[in-house]
Design an enzyme around this catalytic site. Structure first.
Site, PDB file in Angstrom:
ATOM      1  N   HIS A  77       0.840  -1.206   0.000  1.00 51.30           N
ATOM      2  CA  HIS A  77       0.000   0.000   0.000  1.00 51.30           C
ATOM      3  C   HIS A  77       0.867   1.245   0.000  1.00 51.30           C
ATOM      4  O   HIS A  77       2.008   1.242   0.480  1.00 51.30           O
ATOM      5  CB  HIS A  77      -0.995   0.002   1.162  1.00 51.30           C
ATOM      6  CG  HIS A  77      -0.395   0.069   2.530  1.00 51.30           C
ATOM      7  ND1 HIS A  77      -0.013   1.244   3.134  1.00 51.30           N
ATOM      8  CD2 HIS A  77      -0.129  -0.908   3.456  1.00 51.30           C
ATOM      9  CE1 HIS A  77       0.443   1.006   4.349  1.00 51.30           C
ATOM     10  NE2 HIS A  77       0.390  -0.296   4.575  1.00 51.30           N
ATOM     11  N   ASP A  79      -0.026   4.509   1.126  1.00 49.01           N
ATOM     12  CA  ASP A  79      -0.194   5.546   2.135  1.00 49.01           C
ATOM     13  C   ASP A  79       0.636   5.247   3.369  1.00 49.01           C
ATOM     14  O   ASP A  79       1.080   4.116   3.594  1.00 49.01           O
ATOM     15  CB  ASP A  79      -1.665   5.706   2.518  1.00 49.01           C
ATOM     16  CG  ASP A  79      -2.284   4.427   3.060  1.00 49.01           C
ATOM     17  OD1 ASP A  79      -2.004   3.349   2.502  1.00 49.01           O
ATOM     18  OD2 ASP A  79      -3.053   4.495   4.048  1.00 49.01           O
ATOM     19  N   ASP A 116       6.477   1.542   6.482  1.00 47.26           N
ATOM     20  CA  ASP A 116       5.166   0.895   6.444  1.00 47.26           C
ATOM     21  C   ASP A 116       4.271   1.763   5.561  1.00 47.26           C
ATOM     22  O   ASP A 116       3.757   2.780   5.995  1.00 47.26           O
ATOM     23  CB  ASP A 116       4.598   0.789   7.858  1.00 47.26           C
ATOM     24  CG  ASP A 116       3.172   0.287   7.903  1.00 47.26           C
ATOM     25  OD1 ASP A 116       2.708  -0.256   6.898  1.00 47.26           O
ATOM     26  OD2 ASP A 116       2.521   0.464   8.953  1.00 47.26           O
ATOM     27  N   GLU A 146      -4.775   2.364   2.888  1.00 44.81           N
ATOM     28  CA  GLU A 146      -4.869   1.158   3.706  1.00 44.81           C
ATOM     29  C   GLU A 146      -5.022   1.490   5.181  1.00 44.81           C
ATOM     30  O   GLU A 146      -5.751   0.809   5.911  1.00 44.81           O
ATOM     31  CB  GLU A 146      -3.619   0.292   3.492  1.00 44.81           C
ATOM     32  CG  GLU A 146      -3.646  -1.047   4.191  1.00 44.81           C
ATOM     33  CD  GLU A 146      -2.961  -1.053   5.556  1.00 44.81           C
ATOM     34  OE1 GLU A 146      -2.966  -2.102   6.215  1.00 44.81           O
ATOM     35  OE2 GLU A 146      -2.431   0.003   5.958  1.00 44.81           O
ATOM     36  N   GLU A 147      -4.335   2.530   5.631  1.00 45.17           N
ATOM     37  CA  GLU A 147      -4.231   2.781   7.066  1.00 45.17           C
ATOM     38  C   GLU A 147      -5.536   3.266   7.687  1.00 45.17           C
ATOM     39  O   GLU A 147      -5.740   3.123   8.884  1.00 45.17           O
ATOM     40  CB  GLU A 147      -3.118   3.805   7.335  1.00 45.17           C
ATOM     41  CG  GLU A 147      -1.723   3.372   6.899  1.00 45.17           C
ATOM     42  CD  GLU A 147      -1.150   2.244   7.741  1.00 45.17           C
ATOM     43  OE1 GLU A 147      -1.851   1.736   8.644  1.00 45.17           O
ATOM     44  OE2 GLU A 147       0.001   1.855   7.494  1.00 45.17           O
TER      45      GLU A 147
END
Length: 484
Positions: A77, A79, A116, A146-147
């Site tokens: 991902h 973001d 991440d 995603e977050e």
């Protein structure tokens, strides 16, 4: 200078990761980074697609002679979580991340690093750009947002991907193969009230500041027993209200649903005669917190200072209901998995408590590998806040990823890791949420596994990624692609 990371090995991976650190990409602000990745794919002459929600997919043909091999989807991902220390001036919407090398680690100065999942995206980009690798057809899926809600994964349509195998690059422990993850659900809780304009004559305003906690990822780090700033400050406020005549005017604790809250701030009023006693109480609580979290939290800082008298207070009944609900709210690890010893099954994170405009907002993220247990925990928390008169709404629910210990790709990757590094990798289930569970819903036949380098303290300004492990994971990925 953050550009120094471009000289690390493997150079292509770190080059692309550096480029990602220069593009502001907090969740919800994906335009610049998706444009960068799509342009990258097109400049390589590869088939590049973008779906309705904004996910980018880049396809690379198989090495000649490998056309009949299975198609691998590399997934990450784009973001990142925007967390910073209160002492630093950094705008995540405009400023690049200032990454630097510290021994065997890459870190960021006073902010989250974005490894991440930037390092996973960099792995995929390096694979797409390297024409010396041997592999079947590759497709790289770069999901958005995603977050906060996993919007990109939820937006995938069934025919968008062609992969037989999904290699997710969003886990954070090198040498461990993840075959399952927890699902989650948000509890969005609110208290509405009419502000109390009466403040007794002689009352004084005090600002409480609880800072210096480690925080961290509410899935990956929840088992470490770190302090939750919201739980601690309300523990103090309860005694201040009950024994010192304090009233609560405002609260601002935590900032992200999936991060353990590191800081909390409150404005209270208190009779002037009790101010000196309150100072002593604050000092006593600081000592208590430091003692209770000795060996876990090294920098708990709890202080009080005089403040301007607020114009209004939270009504006493609402204040008391809020305090009791926060005190009674389950937080942290709730149950463990029996099949995977040492792995959390269910947890809750009291992520945010804040007031504004006659409204108190409370946000809790519940995670569980068991759907029934997830809803049991949610129901328990709902009851606590419903009894306090709050409105409770559910949102952002997503399923976990069911483990398949008979997975063919798991067998191949275990052997490959053993051959490369002389030791057998661990097979685990992650308590954090991965997009695999959602993608599995749209692509139930896809064989899935998740890997990644050693990445510590994601979702906090202490985030760091291990340099040697990045090189090992790159070696691992390229050899796996060669063997499939």
């Amino acid at each position: 200078m953050s550009a120094e990371i471009k000289n690390l090995s493997p150079k292509p991976v770190w080059d692309y990761f550096y480029n990602l650190t220069q593009i502001p990409r907090p969740t919800g602000h994906m335009e610049a980074v998706t444009r960068y990745v799509a342009t990258f794919g097109k400049e390589l002459g590869l088939e590049t697609l973008q779906d309705e929600v904004g996910n980018v997919l880049i396809r690379k043909p198989a090495t000649p002679g490998r056309e009949g091999h299975k198609t691998v989807t590399l997934q990450s991902h784009l973001d990142m979580v925007p967390q910073k220390n209160s002492s630093v001036k950094h705008d995540f919407l405009t400023d690049p991340i200032d990454a630097y090398i510290d021994g065997d680690w890459v870190k960021a100065r006073e902010t989250t690093l974005g490894a991440d999942n930037g390092i996973g995206a960099a792995f995929a980009m390096a694979v797409l750009a390297d024409n010396t690798l041997q592999h079947g057809q590759i497709e790289a899926l770069f999901t958005i947002d995603e977050e906060e809600g996993m919007d990109g994964a939820f937006g995938l349509k069934p025919n968008f991907l062609k992969g037989d195998i999904l290699l997710n690059c969003d886990s954070e422990e090198e040498g461990e193969l993840f075959v399952g993850c927890a699902g989650g659900a948000d509890l969005n809780i609110s208290f509405q009230f009419k502000e109390d304009t009466y403040i007794p004559e002689g009352d004084t305003a005090v600002k409480l500041s609880l800072t210096g906690l480690k925080g961290g990822h509410s899935g990956v780090d929840i088992h470490l027993g770190r302090a939750n700033a919201n739980k601690l400050i309300f523990r103090f406020i309860k005694e201040a209200v009950c024994d010192y005549g304090a009233r609560l005017a405002s609260i601002d604790g935590g900032s992200l649903r999936n991060a353990i809250p590191r800081e909390a701030f409150a404005i209270i009023t208190i009779p002037g005669d009790n101010v000196e006693a309150l100072w002593e109480l604050v000092s006593d609580y600081q000592d208590t917190f430091r003692s209770e979290y000795k060996g876990i939290e090294e920098s708990i800082h709890f202080v009080a200072e005089m403040a301007d008298l607020p114009k209004t207070l939270i009504p006493e009944e609402i204040q008391d209901d809020l305090i009791n609900a926060i005190e009674g709210c389950q937080n942290g690890v709730i149950s463990m998995l029996s099949d995977f010893p040492g792995t959390v099954e269910s947890s809750s994170n009291l992520a945010i408590v804040r007031t504004a405009n006659e409204l108190i907002e409370v946000k809790i993220l519940v995670r569980s590998s068991s759907e029934s247990r997830k809803y049991s925990v949610c129901s328990s928390l709902e009851s606590v806040f419903a009894l306090a008169g709050a409105r409770v709404e559910y949102g952002g629910a997503y399923n976990g990823w069911e483990p398949n210990i008979n997975s063919p790709i798991l067998k191949l990757m275990k052997k490959t890791y053993q051959d490369l590094f002389g030791k057998e990798p661990s097979v685990k289930v992650m308590h954090a949420g991965l997009e695999c569970g959602i993608i599995q819903g749209a692509y139930p036949q896809m064989d899935m596994i998740s890997i990644g380098p050693d990445l510590q303290h994601p979702h906090s300004p202490d985030e760091r990624v291990n340099i040697p492990s990045v090189e090992r994971v790159w070696t691992f990925i390229t050899e796996v692609l060669n063997r499939i």
